[in-house]
Design a protein around this motif. Sequence first.
Motif, PDB file in Angstrom:
ATOM      1  N   ASN A 198      53.886  -2.202   9.901  1.00 43.52           N
ATOM      2  CA  ASN A 198      53.012  -3.034   9.247  1.00 43.52           C
ATOM      3  C   ASN A 198      51.443  -2.861   9.609  1.00 43.52           C
ATOM      4  N   VAL A 199      50.833  -2.285   8.892  1.00 44.75           N
ATOM      5  CA  VAL A 199      49.467  -1.687   9.115  1.00 44.75           C
ATOM      6  C   VAL A 199      48.426  -2.231   8.076  1.00 44.75           C
ATOM      7  N   TYR A 200      47.382  -2.736   8.507  1.00 46.58           N
ATOM      8  CA  TYR A 200      46.221  -3.167   7.319  1.00 46.58           C
ATOM      9  C   TYR A 200      45.047  -2.381   7.926  1.00 46.58           C
ATOM     10  N   ALA A 206      47.356   5.307  11.739  1.00 41.46           N
ATOM     11  CA  ALA A 206      48.771   5.122  12.018  1.00 41.46           C
ATOM     12  C   ALA A 206      49.308   6.576  12.280  1.00 41.46           C
ATOM     13  N   SER A 207      49.125   7.404  11.297  1.00 36.23           N
ATOM     14  CA  SER A 207      49.951   8.774  11.387  1.00 36.23           C
ATOM     15  C   SER A 207      49.433   9.497  12.620  1.00 36.23           C
ATOM     16  N   VAL A 208      48.202   9.386  13.142  1.00 37.15           N
ATOM     17  CA  VAL A 208      47.842  10.100  14.259  1.00 37.15           C
ATOM     18  C   VAL A 208      48.502   9.408  15.570  1.00 37.15           C
ATOM     19  N   ASN A 209      48.571   8.168  15.548  1.00 39.85           N
ATOM     20  CA  ASN A 209      49.056   7.235  16.694  1.00 39.85           C
ATOM     21  C   ASN A 209      50.284   7.227  16.914  1.00 39.85           C
ATOM     22  N   ILE A 220      58.360   4.518   8.227  1.00 45.52           N
ATOM     23  CA  ILE A 220      58.018   4.032   6.914  1.00 45.52           C
ATOM     24  C   ILE A 220      56.696   2.931   7.050  1.00 45.52           C
ATOM     25  N   VAL A 221      55.887   2.981   6.252  1.00 42.58           N
ATOM     26  CA  VAL A 221      54.841   2.138   6.354  1.00 42.58           C
ATOM     27  C   VAL A 221      55.334   0.854   5.469  1.00 42.58           C
ATOM     28  N   SER A 222      55.803  -0.126   6.262  1.00 39.25           N
ATOM     29  CA  SER A 222      56.677  -1.298   5.789  1.00 39.25           C
ATOM     30  C   SER A 222      55.733  -2.419   5.061  1.00 39.25           C
ATOM     31  N   CYS A 267      56.570  10.377   7.535  1.00 34.82           N
ATOM     32  CA  CYS A 267      56.398   9.472   6.664  1.00 34.82           C
ATOM     33  C   CYS A 267      57.308   9.466   5.530  1.00 34.82           C
ATOM     34  N   LEU A 268      58.533   8.298   5.395  1.00 34.62           N
ATOM     35  CA  LEU A 268      59.313   8.464   4.407  1.00 34.62           C
ATOM     36  C   LEU A 268      59.044   7.659   3.207  1.00 34.62           C
ATOM     37  N   GLY A 269      57.737   6.982   3.067  1.00 28.93           N
ATOM     38  CA  GLY A 269      57.354   6.217   2.179  1.00 28.93           C
ATOM     39  C   GLY A 269      56.652   4.989   2.385  1.00 28.93           C
ATOM     40  N   SER A 270      56.747   4.156   1.508  1.00 27.92           N
ATOM     41  CA  SER A 270      55.716   2.836   1.796  1.00 27.92           C
ATOM     42  C   SER A 270      56.243   1.508   1.401  1.00 27.92           C
ATOM     43  N   TYR A 271      55.707   0.447   1.347  1.00 25.04           N
ATOM     44  CA  TYR A 271      55.947  -0.870   0.729  1.00 25.04           C
ATOM     45  C   TYR A 271      54.553  -1.554   0.664  1.00 25.04           C
TER      46      TYR A 271
END
Lengths: 426, 409
Positions: A198-200, A206-209, A220-222, A267-271
């Motif tokens: 859960n990232v705002y 996020a992808s680097v970290n 997944i960016v949930s 990343c498998l996708g996002s919500y």
Amino acid sequence: MARNINTYTFLFVLLGIMLSSSIFSQPCKVEIVKNNQEYTLLKDGKPYYIKGAGAKSQFNLLANSGANSIRVWSTNNESYLDSAQKYNLTVALGLYVRPERSGMDYNDEYAVKGQIEQLKKEILKFKDHPALLVWGIGNEVDLRYSNFKVWETIEELAKFIKKVDPNHPSMTVIAGLDPSKVYMIKKHCPSIDILGLNVYGSIERASVNVRKFNWDKPYIVSEWGVNGPFEAKKTAWNAKIEPPNGFKANQRQRRYKQLIEKDTERCLGSYCFLWGQKQESTATWHGMFLSNGNPTEAVDVMHYCWKGEWPKNRAPSIKNIFLNDSSWRKSNTVLPNKTAELKLDYVTYNNNQIDIEYHLYPETFSKKIGGDKQQSPDEIPLKIIKKEKGKLTFLTPQKKGAYRIFAIVKNEKSQCSVANIPFLVK
Amino acid sequence: MRILFKITLVLFCISCNHMVDQSLYEPSNLGDNPISNFSFKNIFVDSQSSGVWGTKEHPCKQVMFSSKKNSIGKDHLYIKWNQTAECNYLGMGFPWGNYKSKNLAPILKDAAIELKIKVDSGSYTKIPVFFALVDYSGKQCMTKINYLGIEGGQIDTNWTKVILPLQTFNYAKKGVNMGNIKELKIEFQKKGAIHLDDIKVVQHKHNYRKYVESSTKTYTKHPFSIGVGKEHWWGINPEYSNNFSFISKDEFSSNFISKTKGHTKTSPETSEALAVTINSHKKQIWNNFGFAIHNWKRVDVSSIYRTSAVQFKIKADSIPKLSSTIRCYSGKTRAINKILSESNYSKIKEGHYNVCIPFKSFVNFKKMNWNTLKEIRFKILENSNFEIGDFKIIEFRGNPEKPNQWRGI
């Protein structure tokens, strides 16, 4: 003989119904495969990139906008899965693991075991639902927690899922990325297949970290969207400053295209958050719909992100809002019972007819965190002096205090753009 | 076909012989009943023999007495509620022995409140209802229905026995005097409808433990190593960047020992060591690393932080430009930062430095929660080549702005 034939016919039909229903209600087989460094989610053997939203309603519009999945946070409402299936949407189904901040004591064996057994029952209940895509074990249990034993509960549930439901991977969802959380999950939850983020504001890195903090499985960016109220700048009187919809629309679009879609490796996708409406500091911060169900321009942005093209009919877009010529970014103060002017900069796109509504509310100063439920304030009558195109002259409230004025620009199809500006009467 | 049917029937009957009744509850030991002397066993039987408050008409809650299919007595409670913005608190209560003081202290470990619940339709594993015991000073402790306390694991349209062990009420945390209990309250949340009957105190053994807190490591004296174990470090990932790589801590340490002493073996408690090579002029994203103070636990140094410093060693041709951040798990200020200056470096020999950063030299050090320390991060601020390691927290009593002048190290 005739009776026998009837009996056989009945049994044959019954068998046919049973077989067909079992075929159509079979769970989908979801798995994660790794080729070189790249992870892919397979649904029934085919690559499945999650184009999802945190959603509990408006499934028809969601599917038409190009989404293929929803995320819900608990198993409380079975109808979400059935509705999702109706619109060919899959579900990331949350198992509500009580966070410590809600009073749960992870040193209390009785409370811990009771919760685990209750959730195991939910797993058995839903594991074969055809709409189920992945399990979401816990949501932000790490937020302001102090007892790391919670990860043992997450692992016990993930391990149970591995045992009873080989068709669906498990994800646990954390509030922002942090090396300690990654360590805890790697160490204590080896049965977890996917990290939900859960990232705002923190989506930017996020992808680097994920790589820096040594997470070596997919994610997944949930939950993602615009910067949250907890990240927002505040006025001098601590009211959170919310950007107008037009600003937020650009932020969403850039984050999806340049951050989420770019990480094809892990990343498998996002919500996206939130395909609906909720009060979180304001009534319009995260919600992509208004409380009356009208869609905002955020819906169009997601349509563009998922389908690669804008919808035929677009919502208007408020780019800027000013109070007495002062920007929404400033701390605006006014005197009681005086004339004030609210101005909007907006784009109409292909809309011929535009209506503008204005609403006044007292400021809410909620201390709730992590998306916990907040109360909506009651609207205050607005004393309008003059309404022109994109300009409102009104009388400021007589009572001193903190307020927030909202402008809603709406087309004939009720697609909206919203902006607000907090102000202090002193 | 008939033979097959008969065999199946016989097998079924045989298998039934092996079915043994299982109960969630401990069998009662009637001979040694610690609650036998407790006088207020019944809390609710029916409207005639037990008091109930909170039954008045309410916009969000209806409390009714129904006489259909009671579990006990002449009627039972039927409660419907819907918590909205207007109804923050929805509750009801039982005067329980006409508000006489109840001493639950002697039976805390051996008793539970038992009740019977059913719903109109469906089945539930949890109900949004809280139970509170209120003492005569007004303090109250709560518990809620635990899945393990529901007989059969679900509440459905049949009367279901539910157990609330007295030990699950959070009386210790809330400071409730369990020797002087006034009443039992029920608080309703969200939305629901339940039938409720036969609320009483029963004998019950609660065989569950309370674990001791284990997420915190406390240090009360110096020195101690930090950054021990590669798994507690981050930022070092050769798949994506060669800027940082682990090197042998034995070899690194031997650089700082005179050659006459030869090669030494470090203790397992010595921190890891890194080789740092940042040569790119481009904007670097792999320019920081960090590690846990102690196994990613919450570290409590609250008793020694005022006299503490981070110490480590660097092997470099020239002093690298670094910033350091100490982070903690909780509190308003979660991170404090310090850009290192020459005063942090003490030369051991050519190209070898001892680096010391007193906690007091970090901006806002007073605002940190020194009992929830998490990690230390380092950022490399310019192109550099060096080796770094042997991280410790040491005692420091010198001038925080001139650490290299303190001779106590």
